[in-house]
Scaffold this active site. Structure first.
Site, mmCIF file in Angstrom:
data_model
loop_
_atom_site.group_PDB
_atom_site.id
_atom_site.type_symbol
_atom_site.label_atom_id
_atom_site.label_comp_id
_atom_site.label_asym_id
_atom_site.label_seq_id
_atom_site.Cartn_x
_atom_site.Cartn_y
_atom_site.Cartn_z
ATOM 1 N N SER A 151 7.123 4.487 -3.596
ATOM 2 C CA SER A 151 7.719 3.152 -3.660
ATOM 3 C C SER A 151 8.399 2.789 -2.347
ATOM 4 O O SER A 151 8.461 3.579 -1.427
ATOM 5 C CB SER A 151 8.684 3.067 -4.842
ATOM 6 O OG SER A 151 9.731 3.971 -4.680
ATOM 7 N N CYS A 152 8.902 1.580 -2.305
ATOM 8 C CA CYS A 152 9.531 0.997 -1.113
ATOM 9 C C CYS A 152 10.499 1.977 -0.470
ATOM 10 O O CYS A 152 11.311 2.552 -1.185
ATOM 11 C CB CYS A 152 10.279 -0.275 -1.523
ATOM 12 S SG CYS A 152 11.251 -1.025 -0.202
ATOM 13 N N PRO A 153 10.502 2.197 0.808
ATOM 14 C CA PRO A 153 9.715 1.477 1.825
ATOM 15 C C PRO A 153 8.442 2.220 2.255
ATOM 16 O O PRO A 153 7.841 1.884 3.257
ATOM 17 C CB PRO A 153 10.685 1.452 3.009
ATOM 18 C CG PRO A 153 11.367 2.795 2.926
ATOM 19 C CD PRO A 153 11.474 3.114 1.447
ATOM 20 N N MET A 154 8.069 3.262 1.494
ATOM 21 C CA MET A 154 6.990 4.154 1.942
ATOM 22 C C MET A 154 5.642 3.470 2.218
ATOM 23 O O MET A 154 5.025 3.768 3.237
ATOM 24 C CB MET A 154 6.819 5.301 0.946
ATOM 25 C CG MET A 154 7.957 6.289 1.004
ATOM 26 S SD MET A 154 8.362 6.705 2.701
ATOM 27 C CE MET A 154 9.285 8.180 2.488
#
Lengths: 197, 81
Positions: B17-20
């Site tokens: 999930s964010c920011p990956m």
């Protein structure tokens, strides 16, 4: 419509151009020089972001790191200046044990009277950690590594380091030390985005 | 739906999930050459908006296409410079 409503920047260039008179070649050269100058200004369009991180609880460690690592992916020049409790985010050992506070947090489904009992912060933190793992959210360590890899400047405030008896060897490799408020302000003055977390 | 461009590399950020998705996309793009295309496969519903926002604000990349499947979001990014 009157033509002498030109902006002040045109006035300045007008003064310089006065010497060259109405010689078309000189004017042409001047125009080219100015165009090159404008071109350079446009090329130097790298955005800058400065974040001042002051909090060191588990939940508050995330926003600056997520914004910093994402901004680095935008090729921005990013500085995160860590002061007071936020130093624990950069502290290799402490960063693995950041805690969530169950007390005084109206978003937690635990009444304050219960939250104040021993072990409740640890329990709340454990619950949050397992949620984070379940959700595929990055860990603090991963975000620090990603940020450093991408060239984010993670700075540790020297004054608070001394206040808390931290040695730079205790921080992650690549963290900038020996910096203070003036260093942070210098970057902030130039930055497009400044945030205090 | 067929794609009319050749995919050079595929990046799998499923489950992240964010920011990956954005950060890993950027890193993978850095390893490509001009004109090459990266396919990103994500399960993060925010990646539709995030990768578009990143591509719009970043020089040297162009978002060619985005496809929303069942719980899977595909993004095609070209390195343009």
């Amino acid at each position: 419509m009157s033509t002498d409503t030109s902006p002040s920047s045109a006035d300045e260039t007008g003064e310089e151009m006065a010497d060259e008179g109405s010689d078309p070649a000189a004017l042409q050269a001047r125009i080219e020089a100015l165009e090159a100058q404008v071109g350079e200004m446009e090329d130097d369009g790298q955005k800058k972001m400065t974040i001042i991180a002051t909090q060191g609880s588990f939940d508050m460690a995330y926003p600056p790191l997520i914004l910093a690592s994402t901004a680095a992916a935008f090729d921005w020049d990013v500085v995160v200046f860590h002061t007071f409790w936020a130093l624990d985010i950069l502290h290799e050992e402490n960063s693995k044990n950041l805690k969530l506070s169950a007390v005084g947090n109206p978003n937690m489904p635990i009444p304050n009277a219960l939250a104040a009992l021993p072990g409740m912060d640890a329990l709340a933190t454990r619950m949050m950690r397992s949620k984070i793992e379940e959700n595929g959210t990055a860990t603090i360590e991963e975000l620090i590594d990603l940020s450093l890899d991408q060239g984010v400047d993670l700075q540790a405030c020297q004054m608070t380091m001394e206040l808390m008896d931290y040695d730079e060897d205790e921080f992650y490799d690549g963290v900038t030390t020996d910096v203070g408020a003036a260093t942070a302000l210098e970057h902030m003055a130039d930055a497009d985005i400044q945030l205090l977390v | 739906m067929s794609t009319e461009f050749e995919i050079t590399e595929t990046l799998d950020v499923k489950g992240q999930s964010c920011p990956m998705p954005v950060v890993k996309t950027k890193q993978a793009i850095d390893d490509l050459s001009e004109g090459e295309v990266l396919k990103v496969v994500a399960t993060d519903s925010g990646s539709m908006s995030d990768i578009e926002g990143w591509a719009n604000s970043t020089d040297g990349v162009e978002l060619l296409d985005q496809q929303e499947g069942e719980d899977v979001y595909k993004h095609y990014v070209e390195k343009t410079a």
